[in-house]
Design an enzyme around this catalytic site. Structure first.
Site, PDB file in Angstrom:
ATOM      1  N   SER A   1       0.945  -0.957   0.011  1.00  0.00           N
ATOM      2  CA  SER A   1       0.026  -0.013  -0.006  1.00  0.00           C
ATOM      3  C   SER A   1       0.826   1.236   0.108  1.00  0.00           C
ATOM      4  CB  SER A   1      -0.820   0.045   1.049  1.00  0.00           C
ATOM      5  OG  SER A   1      -1.789   1.201   1.185  1.00  0.00           O
TER       6      SER A   1
ATOM      7  N   HIS B   1      -3.084  -1.289  -2.905  1.00  0.00           N
ATOM      8  CA  HIS B   1      -4.351  -0.619  -3.133  1.00  0.00           C
ATOM      9  C   HIS B   1      -4.470   0.511  -3.918  1.00  0.00           C
ATOM     10  CE1 HIS B   1      -4.444  -1.849   1.616  1.00  0.00           C
ATOM     11  NE2 HIS B   1      -5.226  -2.778   0.844  1.00  0.00           N
TER      12      HIS B   1
ATOM     13  N   ASP C   1      -4.481  -4.561   6.297  1.00  0.00           N
ATOM     14  CA  ASP C   1      -4.632  -5.446   5.214  1.00  0.00           C
ATOM     15  C   ASP C   1      -3.562  -6.425   4.891  1.00  0.00           C
ATOM     16  OD1 ASP C   1      -6.332  -6.388   3.286  1.00  0.00           O
ATOM     17  OD2 ASP C   1      -6.047  -4.930   1.844  1.00  0.00           O
TER      18      ASP C   1
END
Length: 339
Positions: free
Chosen positions: A14, A41, A133
């Site tokens: 990310s 992401h 995540d």
């Protein structure tokens, strides 16, 4: 059974992850014997240049993943925006399953599918990023006999994702970005002795089915009194069911949230509500002042004074709220940082 080699590397990144991904890909040799799947992401409605960036970074071809594309060794596949990147036995699967932690593509979705389709042949890698995540998905890979690799949080530009992964998964492979490429090359070439792996948990299978096809999988089953969380989904405002004692939730539509991501989402909702309140107070103060000015010349006192008082009250409340939103507010003479 004879020894086997790991043939699938799934990487989640990310914020701060692009440079780490370039470092990894630049270190992989031309004869790298495994496929590499990258989930980062990305906002929906945008075009991603990540595949082109990684294609130029090293000797391996990098492609934007397409549904049904064969999974071939020595190739880097990048999840496109607004699609979960999942694995079949031999092909890639792209879906528009429910968002997870507000993301599609979601790292957990990719990792879970790799755990189910490739089991001990999968290597999961968590890189720089905020929140958590990838942690639950990495746990699934390890539970299915795969290997976990985590960028050293001290080395990561954003340490949240690596630190949360390490809080959930024990692994000896915690390394700096410059060491990741060589480590992955070693792990996929090393013969692995077969070992007994427990069947996947029903919850893991169900979550993977939801990511693949939430309509055919059916809504996530509602919780009973014990598992009902009392929280609401930021995406659809539906009730959330706790699906993991570690703090993971799903609504009946299938949107998934970790406790950290849910807190961050509600914090955003809270600040948005305060901003709306600030705008309303500013408008109330302005209108009340205007009415007070209009009435003061013709009807001094009485109603004009009430409008003026209302304007002062609204302006004072707006100033207090504005200071809070700007980051500080005085509480009994002390300066406190706003959340």
């Amino acid at each position: 059974m004879p020894p086997f080699r790991r043939d699938l590397v799934v990487i989640g990144a990310s914020a701060g992850g692009v440079e780490v991904l370039r470092t990894i890909v630049s270190a992989l040799p031309p004869d790298f014997p495994a496929a590499v799947l990258v989930t980062m992401h990305l906002p929906a409605g945008t075009e991603s240049a990540l595949a082109r960036i990684l294609d130029r970074a090293g000797s391996l071809p990098a492609r934007s993943a397409r549904h049904g594309m064969p999974i071939e060794p020595g190739t880097v596949y990048v999840a496109p925006p607004d699609r979960h990147l999942l694995t079949g036995e031999e092909v890639l699967v792209l879906t528009q399953g429910p968002t997870e932690n507000g993301h599609r593509p979601a790292i957990n979705a990719t990792f879970r599918s790799a755990a189910l389709t490739h089991g001990p042949k999968a290597v999961g890698v968590v890189l720089s990023g905020v929140l958590d995540d990838g942690a639950a998905g990495l746990r699934a890979i390890v539970d299915r006999g795969g290997v976990a690799v985590v960028q050293d949080p001290v080395d990561a530009l954003y340490s949240g994702m690596p630190a949360n992964a390490l809080a959930l998964v024990d692994t000896e492979h915690v390394v700096r970005a410059v060491e990741l490429g060589a480590l992955l090359d070693k792990l996929v070439r090393m013969p692995v002795e077969p070992a007994e792996v427990s069947p996947p948990a029903e919850s893991l299978v169900l979550e993977d089915r939801i990511a693949r096809d939430s309509v055919r999988a059916g809504v996530f089953p509602p919780g009973d009194e014990e598992s009902g969380s009392g929280y609401t989904c930021p995406d659809c405002q539906g009730a959330l069911t706790e699906v993991d004692p570690a703090g993971r939730y799903r609504c009946r539509i299938g949107h998934a949230w970790s406790a950290q991501a849910l807190l961050a989402a509600h914090d955003g909702e809270f600040r948005f509500a305060l901003q709306k309140a600030l705008r309303a107070l500013d408008e109330k103060a302005g209108l009340a002042r205007k009415l007070a000015a209009q009435l003061s010349g013709r009807h001094p006192g009485g109603l004009a004074e009430r409008y003026a008082a209302s304007a002062r009250e609204a302006a004072e409340a707006a100033e207090t709220l504005r200071r809070f939103l700007l980051g500080t507010t005085d509480v009994v003479g002390e300066e406190t940082t706003a959340p």
